[in-house]
Write an enzyme that holds these catalytic residues in place. Structure first.
Site, short mmCIF file in Angstrom:
data_model
loop_
_atom_site.label_atom_id
_atom_site.label_comp_id
_atom_site.label_asym_id
_atom_site.label_seq_id
_atom_site.Cartn_x
_atom_site.Cartn_y
_atom_site.Cartn_z
N GLY A 1 -23.80 -17.88 22.37
CA GLY A 1 -24.98 -18.31 23.13
C GLY A 1 -24.57 -18.97 24.43
O GLY A 1 -23.48 -18.71 24.95
N ASN A 2 -25.44 -19.82 24.94
CA ASN A 2 -25.20 -20.39 26.27
C ASN A 2 -24.34 -21.65 26.21
O ASN A 2 -24.16 -22.28 25.15
CB ASN A 2 -26.52 -20.65 27.00
N VAL B 1 -25.87 -25.26 24.99
CA VAL B 1 -25.93 -25.46 23.53
C VAL B 1 -24.51 -25.49 22.95
O VAL B 1 -24.24 -26.21 21.97
CB VAL B 1 -26.80 -24.36 22.86
N GLU C 1 -18.56 -18.12 21.69
CA GLU C 1 -18.71 -16.87 22.45
C GLU C 1 -19.80 -17.12 23.48
O GLU C 1 -20.99 -17.08 23.16
CB GLU C 1 -19.12 -15.73 21.50
N CYS D 1 -24.25 -10.14 27.54
CA CYS D 1 -23.32 -11.21 27.95
C CYS D 1 -22.21 -10.71 28.85
O CYS D 1 -21.74 -11.42 29.72
CB CYS D 1 -22.72 -11.88 26.72
P1 NAD Z 1 -30.50 -18.49 22.13
O1 NAD Z 1 -31.49 -19.23 22.94
O2 NAD Z 1 -30.95 -17.55 21.10
O3 NAD Z 1 -29.52 -19.59 21.53
C1 NAD Z 1 -28.40 -19.25 20.74
C2 NAD Z 1 -28.51 -19.97 19.41
O4 NAD Z 1 -28.44 -21.36 19.62
C3 NAD Z 1 -29.80 -19.67 18.69
O5 NAD Z 1 -29.53 -19.38 17.34
C4 NAD Z 1 -30.59 -20.94 18.87
O6 NAD Z 1 -31.49 -21.20 17.81
C5 NAD Z 1 -29.52 -22.00 18.92
N1 NAD Z 1 -29.95 -23.17 19.68
C6 NAD Z 1 -30.73 -23.19 20.79
N2 NAD Z 1 -30.90 -24.46 21.21
C7 NAD Z 1 -30.24 -25.26 20.35
C8 NAD Z 1 -30.05 -26.66 20.23
N3 NAD Z 1 -30.59 -27.51 21.12
N4 NAD Z 1 -29.31 -27.13 19.21
C9 NAD Z 1 -28.75 -26.28 18.32
N5 NAD Z 1 -28.90 -24.94 18.37
C10 NAD Z 1 -29.63 -24.44 19.37
O7 NAD Z 1 -29.56 -17.61 23.07
P2 NAD Z 1 -29.02 -17.95 24.50
O8 NAD Z 1 -28.17 -19.17 24.48
O9 NAD Z 1 -30.10 -17.86 25.51
O10 NAD Z 1 -28.09 -16.66 24.67
C11 NAD Z 1 -27.75 -16.19 25.91
C12 NAD Z 1 -26.40 -16.71 26.32
O11 NAD Z 1 -25.45 -16.31 25.36
C13 NAD Z 1 -25.95 -16.13 27.63
O12 NAD Z 1 -25.25 -17.12 28.35
C14 NAD Z 1 -24.99 -15.04 27.20
O13 NAD Z 1 -24.03 -14.70 28.16
C15 NAD Z 1 -24.38 -15.64 25.98
N6 NAD Z 1 -23.92 -14.59 25.11
C16 NAD Z 1 -22.60 -14.50 24.85
C17 NAD Z 1 -22.12 -13.48 24.06
C18 NAD Z 1 -20.67 -13.33 23.75
O14 NAD Z 1 -20.37 -12.53 22.86
N7 NAD Z 1 -19.78 -14.02 24.39
C19 NAD Z 1 -23.02 -12.57 23.49
C20 NAD Z 1 -24.36 -12.72 23.77
C21 NAD Z 1 -24.81 -13.74 24.56
#
Ligand code: NAD
Length: 464
Positions: free
Chosen positions: A190-191, A194, A212, A246
Site C-alpha cells: 500500500g501507500n 500507512v 511493498e 504500483c
Molecule cells: P489502500 O487504501 O487499500 O490501503 C492499503 C491497506 O492499508 C488496506 O488494506 C487498508 O485497509 C489499510 N489501511 C488504510 N489506512 C490504514 C490505517 N490508517 N491504519 C491501518 N491500515 C490502514 O491502498 P493504497 O494505500 O491506496 O494503495 C495504493 C498504494 O499502494 C500506491 O502507493 C501503490 O503504489 C502502492 N502499491 C504497491 C504495490 C507493490 O507491490 N509494491 C502494489 C500495489 C500498490
C-alpha cells in the site's frame, strides 16, 4: 463475543491452528491446491467482483489477477518439495566431525494487508508464499475494493483450512485492532503513509515486515528506440487498470530527438488499444473511488495536454492522458500519480535523466527504452530501483525467479516464487556434532603458549 474481541485473538488463533496441524509438505500442498481449485471454480465470481470494483475487463482480470496467482501457485507446487529440503553447508575443518544445514521453518502467524488496485493478486500472491512456507495467515484485504474483498472472505474458508487462514474485511479500524496483536510477520502492500503506521506497530513487537510500496517509477526513451513499439508498450503499461498500478510508468523522460514522435505514437497506440472514445470501451477501467477522482483532477496539468484530459466524475472516468511541457516543480510531478495521466518531460540525454532520477526517492521500477547498449548499461549501473526493465514494462513481475519489491522509499523485502517462500520462512541454522572425539578442547582454556601458536597458525588456516 464482540467483533473487536474476536479480532484481538486472531494471531493467537491462527498460530495455535498451525501448531496443531503442523506444517508438513502434504498440508502445504493441500492448501495450495485448495487455493488453485477456488480460483478455477470461482473465477467468474472473482471476475464479476473485479468488474464491480474497478470496471476491470474479465480478460484483463484473467491476465493480471487470476492467471497471475494461478502461475504463482503452479510454480510453488512444482518446487515446494525442493524449497523445503534442508540445505547442507560444509563446516570448517576446525569443527570436524560435524554436519551443518539450513532448515526453512514456518514463522507462525502472518498478517497480510493488501490494497485495492489489484485486490485479488496482491492478496493471494503473498498468501501463496505464506502457505507454501507452512504458516497460519490472516488476510486483511482493502475496504476500497469491497466486492473483491467480500468474494475472498466468502470463498477462502470454503476452499482452505478455515482455522489456518482467516479473512478479515474492514478498514483502518479493523487493521488497527489486528496490529495490536503480536504477529510473527507482517506483509503490507500500500501507500507510504500507512506503511509508517504499520512499521510503528510492528516495531512495538519487533515483528519483521515486508513493505511493498509505490512511488514515481520513471521511463526513459531516446531516439535510438523504435518509437511505435515503445508507444505500444508504454501505453499499455501506463493505462492498464486506468493507471492504478504500483509499477506503472509514472512519467517519461525523453530526449528531444524522440519527443514529438513519441507523443504522436502514444496517441495512436491509445486509439489502437481503446478506440477513439475510451469512455465507450469495455477494455478501459475506471478510477476506484470518488476521492481518487478528485485527487487526480487536482493534479491534472492545466496546459500542455497532448491527448485525453477529460474527467467524468459521475462515472469515475478519466481519459488516458499525456501532457507535454511538464516542469519538475508541477503538482503532477510531486507524488505518485496512480492514475491515467502521463507527464512527458524533455531531457538533453541519458546522463541528465540519470541525474534527475537519482535526485528523487528510489523508485519501485525504472523503464529504459533505448537501442544503445551503453545507455542501458549506464542506467543499470548508475541508478537504484526495485526493478529495471529494458525495452519493456511491468514484465519483471511475471518472472517467478525475479524478486519483486522496492528499495528505499519504494519499500523493503521482496516476494514471488522462491523469494515468497523465503520471505515467510525462518532460515534456521542447525549444526550437529558428535560429543566424541572432543576436538573443541583445543580451544578451551588454559590458553598455553602452544595453543596460542596453534590459534595464530593452524586454526586460522583451517577455519577459513
Ligand atoms: P489502500 O487504501 O487499500 O490501503 C492499503 C491497506 O492499508 C488496506 O488494506 C487498508 O485497509 C489499510 N489501511 C488504510 N489506512 C490504514 C490505517 N490508517 N491504519 C491501518 N491500515 C490502514 O491502498 P493504497 O494505500 O491506496 O494503495 C495504493 C498504494 O499502494 C500506491 O502507493 C501503490 O503504489 C502502492 N502499491 C504497491 C504495490 C507493490 O507491490 N509494491 C502494489 C500495489 C500498490
Amino acid at each position: 463475543m464482540p467483533e473487536t474481541m474476536k479480532l484481538r485473538s486472531l494471531a493467537a488463533d491462527v498460530r495455535a491452528a498451525r501448531s496443531e496441524r503442523g506444517s508438513s509438505y502434504t498440508l502445504r500442498r493441500q492448501q495450495l491446491l485448495g487455493l488453485k481449485t477456488m480460483l478455477l471454480e470461482r473465477g467468474p465470481e472473482f471476475e464479476q467482483a473485479l468488474l464491480t470494483d474497478l470496471a476491470k475487463n474479465p480478460v484483463e482480470s484473467e491476465i493480471t489477477e487470476i492467471g497471475f496467482v494461478l502461475a504463482e501457485i503452479d510454480h510453488a507446487l512444482r518446487h515446494l518439495r525442493s524449497w523445503m529440503r534442508p540445505r547442507r553447508s560444509r563446516p570448517p575443518m576446525t569443527l570436524w566431525p560435524a554436519t551443518a544445514r539450513t532448515v526453512s521453518d514456518p514463522l507462525g502467524a502472518v498478517l497480510i494487508i493488501s490494497p485495492w488496485n489489484y485486490p485479488l493478486q496482491l492478496s493471494l500472491a503473498p498468501l501463496v508464499g505464506a502457505l507454501a512456507a507452512g504458516n497460519g495467515v490472516v488476510l486483511k484485504p482493502s475496504e476500497i475494493s469491497p466486492a473483491t474483498s467480500a468474494a475472498m472472505a466468502l470463498f477462502i474458508p470454503q476452499y482452505l483450512d478455515a482455522a489456518l487462514v482467516r479473512v478479515v474485511e474492514g478498514g483502518p479500524s479493523e487493521t488497527t485492532t489486528l496490529l495490536d496483536e503480536q504477529w510473527d510477520y507482517i506483509f503490507y502492500t500500500g501507500n507510504e503513509t500507512v506503511a509508517r503506521i504499520i512499521s510503528t506497530a510492528a516495531a512495538r513487537h519487533l515483528t519483521p515486515t515486508t513493505l511493498e510500496l509505490g512511488g514515481k517509477s520513471p521511463t526513459f526513451v531516446d531516439g535510438t528506440a523504435n518509437l511505435a513499439h515503445v508507444a505500444k508498450r508504454l501505453a499499455w503499461t501506463k493505462f492498464v487498470n486506468a493507471g492504478q498500478t504500483c509499477v506503472a510508468p509514472d512519467y517519461v523522460l525523453v530526449t528531444p530527438d524522440a519527443h514529438d514522435g513519441l507523443v504522436a505514437a502514444l496517441e495512436s497506440a491509445v486509439t489502437d488499444l481503446f478506440g477513439t472514445d475510451p469512455q465507450a470501451s469495455t477494455d478501459y477501467g475506471r478510477i476506484v473511488s470518488a476521492n481518487h477522482v478528485s485527487r487526480l483532477r487536482a493534479v491534472m496539468p492545466r496546459a500542455g495536454i497532448a491527448f485525453g484530459g477529460q474527467v467524468d466524475a459521475k462515472t469515475k472516468y478519466i481519459a488516458p492522458t499525456a501532457a507535454t511541457g511538464v516542469k519538475p516543480s508541477d503538482p503532477i510531478m510531486r507524488d505518485e500519480i496512480f492514475g491515467p495521466i502521463l507527464p512527458i518531460l524533455k531531457v538533453a540525454d541519458s546522463a541528465e535523466a540519470i541525474g534527475f532520477i537519482n535526485s528523487r526517492p528510489k523508485p519501485l521500477a525504472l523503464y529504459v527504452y533505448s537501442a544503445d547498449r551503453q545507455v542501458r548499461r549506464d542506467f543499470e549501473t548508475q541508478t537504484s530501483s526495485g526493478a529495471l526493465d529494458i525495452n519493456v514494462g511491468l514484465a519483471h513481475m511475471s518472472v517467478p525467479g525475479l524478486p519483486f519489491g522496492g528499495v528505499g522509499a519504494s519499500g523493503h523485502g521482496a516476494y514471488h516464487g522462491k523469494r515468497s517462500f523465503d520471505t515467510f520462512s525462518h532460515a534456521k541454522a542447525v549444526l550437529s556434532k558428535p560429543l566424541a572425539p572432543d576436538t573443541l578442547s583445543l580451544i578451551y582454556p588454559p590458553y598455553t603458549a602452544a595453543k596460542g601458536r596453534m590459534a595464530r597458525g593452524l586454526l586460522r588456516r583451517l577455519s577459513r
